[in-house]
Design a protein around this motif. Structure first.
Motif, short mmCIF file in Angstrom:
data_model
loop_
_atom_site.label_atom_id
_atom_site.label_comp_id
_atom_site.label_asym_id
_atom_site.label_seq_id
_atom_site.Cartn_x
_atom_site.Cartn_y
_atom_site.Cartn_z
N ARG A 1 -24.20 2.00 8.36
CA ARG A 1 -22.50 2.00 8.13
C ARG A 1 -22.13 3.41 8.84
O ARG A 1 -22.64 4.35 9.04
N PRO A 2 -21.06 3.26 9.22
CA PRO A 2 -20.26 4.15 10.07
C PRO A 2 -20.40 5.77 9.34
O PRO A 2 -20.00 5.80 8.13
N ARG A 3 -20.52 6.86 10.19
CA ARG A 3 -20.44 8.30 9.33
C ARG A 3 -19.24 8.98 10.13
O ARG A 3 -18.60 8.55 11.15
N ASN A 4 -18.88 10.27 9.48
CA ASN A 4 -17.73 10.79 9.90
C ASN A 4 -18.01 11.14 11.50
O ASN A 4 -19.12 11.39 11.85
N GLY A 5 -16.81 11.46 12.09
CA GLY A 5 -17.07 11.67 13.56
C GLY A 5 -17.17 10.68 14.33
O GLY A 5 -17.34 10.89 15.62
N GLY A 6 -17.46 9.37 13.84
CA GLY A 6 -17.69 8.18 14.77
C GLY A 6 -16.50 7.38 14.81
O GLY A 6 -15.50 7.53 14.15
N VAL B 1 -1.19 6.16 3.97
CA VAL B 1 -1.19 7.46 4.67
C VAL B 1 -1.14 8.65 3.63
O VAL B 1 -1.56 9.81 3.84
N LYS B 2 -0.66 8.43 2.31
CA LYS B 2 -0.47 9.10 1.21
C LYS B 2 -1.94 9.52 0.69
O LYS B 2 -2.36 10.74 0.22
N ALA B 3 -2.80 8.69 0.92
CA ALA B 3 -4.10 8.85 0.15
C ALA B 3 -5.21 9.12 1.15
O ALA B 3 -6.23 9.74 0.70
N CYS B 4 -5.12 8.91 2.34
CA CYS B 4 -6.15 9.20 3.38
C CYS B 4 -5.42 9.60 4.86
O CYS B 4 -4.49 8.97 5.33
N PRO B 5 -6.12 10.45 5.58
CA PRO B 5 -5.52 10.96 6.83
C PRO B 5 -5.57 9.79 7.90
O PRO B 5 -6.30 9.93 8.68
N HIS B 6 -4.63 8.65 7.77
CA HIS B 6 -4.88 7.79 8.83
C HIS B 6 -4.07 8.08 9.99
O HIS B 6 -3.25 8.90 9.91
N VAL C 1 -12.23 12.71 16.07
CA VAL C 1 -13.52 12.54 16.16
C VAL C 1 -14.21 13.76 16.23
O VAL C 1 -15.27 13.87 15.71
N GLN C 2 -13.55 14.63 16.61
CA GLN C 2 -14.20 16.08 16.99
C GLN C 2 -14.58 16.63 15.59
O GLN C 2 -15.36 17.72 15.49
N ASP C 3 -13.68 16.48 14.87
CA ASP C 3 -13.51 17.05 13.39
C ASP C 3 -14.67 16.19 12.46
O ASP C 3 -14.36 15.23 12.07
N LYS C 4 -15.84 16.77 12.37
CA LYS C 4 -17.13 16.13 11.83
C LYS C 4 -16.60 15.81 10.15
O LYS C 4 -17.16 15.10 9.55
N SER C 5 -15.77 16.51 9.69
CA SER C 5 -15.44 16.51 8.18
C SER C 5 -14.03 15.28 7.91
O SER C 5 -14.32 14.93 6.89
N LYS C 6 -13.99 14.64 9.01
CA LYS C 6 -12.79 13.55 9.00
C LYS C 6 -13.71 12.24 8.85
O LYS C 6 -14.56 12.12 9.35
N LEU C 7 -13.10 11.07 8.21
CA LEU C 7 -13.64 9.94 8.08
C LEU C 7 -13.63 9.35 9.35
O LEU C 7 -12.85 9.70 10.35
N PRO C 8 -14.70 8.34 9.68
CA PRO C 8 -14.74 7.53 11.01
C PRO C 8 -13.62 6.70 10.99
O PRO C 8 -12.86 6.22 10.21
N ILE C 9 -13.01 6.37 12.24
CA ILE C 9 -11.75 5.83 12.67
C ILE C 9 -12.48 4.30 12.62
O ILE C 9 -13.08 3.95 13.27
N LEU C 10 -11.52 3.34 12.00
CA LEU C 10 -11.83 2.02 12.29
C LEU C 10 -10.76 1.39 13.37
O LEU C 10 -9.51 1.50 13.03
N ILE C 11 -11.17 0.64 13.97
CA ILE C 11 -10.45 0.26 15.41
C ILE C 11 -10.66 -1.45 15.50
O ILE C 11 -12.20 -1.52 15.54
N PHE C 12 -9.92 -2.16 15.84
CA PHE C 12 -10.11 -3.44 16.19
C PHE C 12 -9.75 -3.35 17.62
O PHE C 12 -8.45 -3.76 17.81
#
Length: 402
Positions: free
Chosen positions: A213-218, A258-263, A285-296
């Motif tokens: 499963r994806p991890r932070n910074g990815g 966006v109110k619940a998560c930094p999208h 993605v350089q901020d390892k504390s942020k959630l992984p980005i989901l992209i299609f």
């Protein structure tokens, strides 16, 4: 089998009652109002009560300071240096009077020692200018029971000191743990909401290889069939979404998310600026504390029989890519959204009236860009891996009309 002593049993019962009461209060006064966007007015009542307490504390301090002849506020300034409202001539005369036994009438207009006075005034002006003073805490006219906002707080009375100590206990032993708990819960409540949506659709999802499963910074990239792809993935992990700002019902959903998560949402004009998009993704993605980005990366919904050309933008920024393959079973309901034929409301109605949403999700091993390949080659390699795992046709065509 252990037997509890009466005292131990009492402690367990009290702990259980306390947790039950705490959870009930959180549910009734915080979670439920947040869900429905209503307010019981408790925060306004709390604010008004604090203002009354601050006013009483200030009056008590002023009265006590007057009785003990203490200076309560910085005089005549909110700056760094306290100044008296005297003129330049009066200050110089006072200095000469204290440093000389001669009569002031016989002193000249200027003395060499006056240089030190002017140097001091110059340094005060530099240190306490209109800009520098903005970086020191404002001196409040009323005390808010925070010692860090009062210039010269001293012991005034026992009642005032007890009130201040009670405020410390409330802020550090009640408000601080409560706020930390709510911050922790907000992330899990976000996940819980997606899982509720999954159950509302009667979605039956089989997740494979969860260790990948994806991890932070990815960056998580997946094939795109439907808007509910987001719900399918977000019910099993935490993601920051990336996409274009929409209007209508989709826009309402985006603003709520966006109110619940930094999208990361882009305006239509920004989407065309590839450099701006790449810059914002890179910063995320350089901020390892942020959630992984989901992209299609396909940029549009495909009918889940194939995978079309991936846009290269998300593969240019050098982050670790976590491929995900999603395959729906159309026997129970077709999840494909034909946006040219159905609006969002109509599509959701079709989903809610289907038998079920059945799908499989495969988390593939993370992939990174190799030294000898460009972004396009990297995107094609990831796309091929997703198509192969999901049993989809690997197409080289772009699914978006230009």
């Amino acid at each position: 089998m252990f037997l509890l002593l009466p005292f131990d049993s009492l402690i367990v019962n009290l702990l259980g009652i306390s947790l039950t009461v705490l959870f009930t209060l959180l549910l009734v006064f915080i979670i439920v109002p947040a869900i429905f966007g209503v307010s019981f007015g408790i925060r306004k009542l709390y604010m008004k009560t604090l203002l009354k307490i601050f006013a009483w504390a200030t009056l008590r301090m002023e009265r006590g300071a007057k009785e003990k002849n203490h200076q309560l506020y910085k005089p005549y300034t909110n700056g760094i240096i306290a100044k008296d409202p005297t003129s330049l001539e009066e200050e110089i005369k006072e200095i000469r009077r204290s440093g000389s036994s001669k009569a002031l009438d016989n002193t000249p207009e200027f003395e060499l020692s006056d240089i030190f006075y002017f140097c001091r005034k110059g340094m005060e002006t530099i240190m306490d200018d209109e800009v520098t003073k903005r970086f020191s805490a404002e001196e409040l006219e009323s005390w808010n029971l925070l010692s860090r906002t009062n210039y010269n707080f001293q012991y005034i009375s026992l009642r005032l000191t007890v009130l201040w100590g009670l405020g410390v206990l409330i802020r550090y032993c009640f408000l601080l743990p409560l706020r930390i708990a709510l911050e922790f819960l907000s992330k899990h409540v976000h996940l819980m909401c997606y899982r509720i949506c999954v159950r509302a659709l009667t979605a039956i999802i089989t997740y494979h290889d969860r260790k990948n499963r994806p991890r932070n910074g990815g960056i998580c990239v997946a094939n795109h069939t439907s808007p509910i792809d987001v719900i399918i993935l977000a019910s099993d992990g935490y993601y920051a979404m990336v996409g274009q700002v929409h209007g209508g019902l989709m826009g309402v959903i985006q603003r709520a998310m966006v109110k619940a998560c930094p999208h990361v949402w882009f305006e239509r004009s920004e989407v065309k600026d590839r450099h701006l998009v790449a810059k914002r993704l890179t910063e995320h993605v350089q901020d390892k504390s942020k959630l992984p980005i989901l992209i299609f990366p396909e940029g549009t919904c495909i009918n889940n029989t194939s995978v079309m050309m991936f846009k290269k933008g998300s593969f240019e920024i050098g982050a670790t890519v976590y491929p995900v393959a999603i395959k729906y079973d159309p026997q129970f309901g077709d999840a494909f959204w034909n946006s040219s034929k159905y609006g969002m409301v109509t599509y959701l109605l079709r989903m809610m009236t289907s038998w079920a949403i059945v799908c499989s999700v495969w988390y593939l091993p993370p992939m990174t860009r190799e030294k000898d390949e460009d972004a396009v080659q990297f995107a094609n390699r990831v796309k091929s891996a997703i198509a192969r795992q999901g049993g989809l046709v690997d197409l080289l065509w772009d699914g978006v009309d230009h």
